[in-house]
Design a protein around this motif. Structure first.
Motif, PDB file in Angstrom:
ATOM      1  N   TYR A 162     -46.322 -84.951   1.842  1.00  0.00           N
ATOM      2  CA  TYR A 162     -45.986 -84.229   3.074  1.00  0.00           C
ATOM      3  C   TYR A 162     -46.567 -82.813   3.029  1.00  0.00           C
ATOM      4  N   LYS A 163     -46.361 -82.145   1.891  1.00  0.00           N
ATOM      5  CA  LYS A 163     -46.875 -80.762   1.750  1.00  0.00           C
ATOM      6  C   LYS A 163     -48.403 -80.743   1.833  1.00  0.00           C
ATOM      7  N   LEU A 166     -49.455 -81.200   5.468  1.00  0.00           N
ATOM      8  CA  LEU A 166     -49.187 -79.975   6.228  1.00  0.00           C
ATOM      9  C   LEU A 166     -50.235 -78.915   5.915  1.00  0.00           C
ATOM     10  N   GLU A 171     -50.051 -82.728  11.705  1.00  0.00           N
ATOM     11  CA  GLU A 171     -48.675 -82.599  12.187  1.00  0.00           C
ATOM     12  C   GLU A 171     -47.910 -83.871  11.860  1.00  0.00           C
ATOM     13  N   SER A 173     -44.076 -85.580  10.022  1.00  0.00           N
ATOM     14  CA  SER A 173     -42.720 -85.273   9.599  1.00  0.00           C
ATOM     15  C   SER A 173     -42.510 -85.867   8.200  1.00  0.00           C
TER      16      SER A 173
END
Ligand code: DC
Length: 230
Positions: A162-163, A166, A171, A173
């Motif tokens: 996820y990191k 990002l 984009e 979640s």
């Protein structure tokens, strides 16, 4: 000292490529990211409309496989090889969540696996290679002198991925990344052809609570012992 073959397998986002790259650099070995090859075939399948639309045409993809030309090209400034699909650098495109969401499906296709495994065996035949993937210690190089099976909890892995996404400006979640990690774990370990499983002679390495420095130190020392004993 004789060179050995190092096989690194494990679940997605366990940091296989990070340790594989570091280890290859420290030993002056070649690093091969086999996931990039499955990702590039997936990108091809998406571009050609075989997958990602209303209905998948996996047979069509198999027929078109001879049109897929893959090549790793070493990028000196980055210090590792980048994936080229039919002459185009696709290193960025193959790392998107859209490709991650389709890749496990493509990796279940026997003809795809046969093509890529053949290329992988060729790339590692002179030894002195660190190869990461899902079936390296079990199928591609069952006689590899050093096999590692990486694990970490799904939550730890999803958070890392996820990191990363990002940071690249995607984009996404955390929830959808976690779902992708869990879905891929399931498909990768339940598929018919060469499912993800630990080779009997692989050492299992859980890095949920381990920093990169400690991980490299430990694995590098293991590798040196294997090389010396070879
Ligand atoms: O390591 P990765 O996340 O880039 O791999 C992408 C997908 O490719 C993964 O979900 C399973 C598949 N794969 C495989 O089946 N066999 C390999 N040797 C490498 C990857």
């Amino acid at each position: 000292m004789g060179k050995i073959t190092i096989a690194i397998d494990g679940y997605s986002s366990t940091g296989k490529s990070t340790i594989a790259k570091q280890l290859a650099k420290a030993l002056d070995y070649v690093y091969v990211d086999t996931g990039a090859m499955y990702r590039a075939v997936t990108l091809f399948a998406m571009q050609e409309g075989f997958i990602g639309g209303d209905k998948d045409d996996l047979e069509g993809l198999v027929h078109a496989l001879s049109k897929v030309e893959l090549k790793f090209v070493y990028n000196k400034s980055l210090g590792f090889s980048e994936m080229y699909l039919n002459g185009e650098n696709v290193e960025q495109q193959i790392r998107t969540l859209a490709v991650s969401q389709q890749v496990s499906k493509v990796a279940t296709i026997e003809k795809v696996r046969l093509k890529l495994v053949g290329m992988q065996k060729e790339m590692g035949k002179k030894k002195g290679v660190v190869m990461d993937g899902r079936d390296i210690g079990t199928v591609v190089f069952p006689n590899a002198e050093f096999k590692i099976f990486m694990t970490a909890s799904p939550e730890t892995r999803a958070f890392r991925r996820y990191k990363e996404l990002l940071d690249k400006g995607e984009e996404v979640s955390y929830k959808e990344v976690l779902k992708n990690v869990q879905t891929r774990d399931y498909i990768d370990s339940h598929r018919e052809f060469s499912p993800l499983k630990k080779a009997d002679d692989a050492i299992e390495f859980d890095n949920s609570d381990m920093g990169l420095k400690e991980q490299l130190e430990r694995i590098y020392n293991f590798a040196l012992r294997k090389i010396e004993g070879n």
